[in-house]
Design a protein around this motif. Structure first.
Motif, short mmCIF file in Angstrom:
data_model
loop_
_atom_site.label_atom_id
_atom_site.label_comp_id
_atom_site.label_asym_id
_atom_site.label_seq_id
_atom_site.Cartn_x
_atom_site.Cartn_y
_atom_site.Cartn_z
N ILE A 19 0.83 -1.20 0.00
CA ILE A 19 0.00 0.00 0.00
C ILE A 19 0.87 1.25 0.00
O ILE A 19 0.64 2.18 -0.77
CB ILE A 19 -1.00 -0.04 1.17
CG1 ILE A 19 -2.06 -1.11 0.86
CG2 ILE A 19 -1.65 1.33 1.41
CD1 ILE A 19 -3.01 -1.42 2.00
N LYS A 20 1.91 1.26 0.81
CA LYS A 20 2.83 2.41 0.87
C LYS A 20 3.49 2.65 -0.50
O LYS A 20 3.62 3.78 -0.95
CB LYS A 20 3.91 2.16 1.95
CG LYS A 20 4.86 3.33 2.14
CD LYS A 20 4.15 4.53 2.74
CE LYS A 20 5.10 5.69 2.94
NZ LYS A 20 4.37 6.97 3.03
N MET A 29 -11.24 -0.46 -4.97
CA MET A 29 -11.57 -1.07 -3.69
C MET A 29 -12.87 -1.86 -3.85
O MET A 29 -13.85 -1.32 -4.36
CB MET A 29 -11.77 0.00 -2.62
CG MET A 29 -10.57 0.91 -2.41
SD MET A 29 -9.08 0.09 -1.85
CE MET A 29 -9.55 -0.41 -0.20
N THR A 30 -12.84 -3.12 -3.46
CA THR A 30 -14.05 -3.94 -3.48
C THR A 30 -14.41 -4.26 -2.05
O THR A 30 -13.64 -4.88 -1.33
CB THR A 30 -13.82 -5.24 -4.29
OG1 THR A 30 -13.43 -4.88 -5.62
CG2 THR A 30 -15.09 -6.07 -4.35
N ARG A 44 -8.27 7.33 -5.41
CA ARG A 44 -6.82 7.54 -5.34
C ARG A 44 -6.37 7.31 -3.90
O ARG A 44 -6.96 7.83 -2.96
CB ARG A 44 -6.46 8.96 -5.80
CG ARG A 44 -4.95 9.17 -5.90
CD ARG A 44 -4.59 10.37 -6.74
NE ARG A 44 -5.11 10.34 -8.09
CZ ARG A 44 -4.53 9.69 -9.10
NH1 ARG A 44 -3.43 9.01 -8.91
NH2 ARG A 44 -5.06 9.74 -10.31
N LEU A 45 -5.32 6.51 -3.76
CA LEU A 45 -4.72 6.22 -2.45
C LEU A 45 -3.93 7.47 -2.05
O LEU A 45 -2.86 7.72 -2.57
CB LEU A 45 -3.81 4.99 -2.61
CG LEU A 45 -3.11 4.45 -1.40
CD1 LEU A 45 -4.08 4.11 -0.29
CD2 LEU A 45 -2.33 3.20 -1.78
N THR A 46 -4.51 8.28 -1.16
CA THR A 46 -3.90 9.59 -0.90
C THR A 46 -2.95 9.62 0.28
O THR A 46 -1.94 10.31 0.23
CB THR A 46 -4.98 10.68 -0.69
OG1 THR A 46 -5.85 10.26 0.35
CG2 THR A 46 -5.77 10.93 -1.96
N ILE A 87 -8.15 -4.81 -2.49
CA ILE A 87 -7.56 -3.63 -3.14
C ILE A 87 -6.84 -4.09 -4.40
O ILE A 87 -6.18 -5.13 -4.39
CB ILE A 87 -6.60 -2.88 -2.17
CG1 ILE A 87 -6.08 -1.59 -2.78
CG2 ILE A 87 -5.45 -3.78 -1.72
CD1 ILE A 87 -5.37 -0.67 -1.80
N ARG A 88 -7.06 -3.36 -5.48
CA ARG A 88 -6.37 -3.67 -6.73
C ARG A 88 -5.73 -2.39 -7.22
O ARG A 88 -6.39 -1.34 -7.27
CB ARG A 88 -7.38 -4.20 -7.76
CG ARG A 88 -6.74 -4.86 -8.96
CD ARG A 88 -7.76 -5.69 -9.73
NE ARG A 88 -8.78 -4.87 -10.36
CZ ARG A 88 -8.70 -4.42 -11.62
NH1 ARG A 88 -7.67 -4.72 -12.36
NH2 ARG A 88 -9.67 -3.69 -12.12
#
Length: 93
Positions: A19-20, A29-30, A44-46, A87-88
């Motif tokens: 994730i980082k 995200m499911t 967006r992974l903020t 998470i994809r």
């Protein structure tokens, strides 16, 4: 403490690292809502923190000319570990 606990700690560490490494990228995200109901969202992974991470979503504007609605949701790494949330990563390296 069972050997499973050690495996989970190792998996959790890998999840956090993955994730980082994808911070700032688009993710899908499911989320499971029980009884085989799922909801899939792209955002967006903020931000990535020690115990959780934040995904920002933008809903398309309901009417032309109105601003899109942006909102954030936080997830814990254990959501991913327990597979309640998948998470994809969408952006290519």
């Amino acid at each position: 403490m069972s050997s499973d606990a050690f495996a989970d700690v190792a998996k959790m560490k890998k999840i956090k690292e993955d994730i980082k490494n994808h911070e700032g990228q688009l993710v899908e995200m499911t989320l499971e809502h029980g009884r085989k109901r799922e909801k899939t969202k792209v955002g967006r992974l903020t931000e990535v923190y020690q115990s959780l991470f934040i995904v920002e979503y933008t809903d398309a504007a309901s009417m032309p000319g109105t601003p899109a609605n942006t909102y954030v949701e936080s997830y814990t790494y254990s959501d991913i570990l327990t597979e309640k949330t998948l998470i994809r990563y969408l952006d290519k390296e």
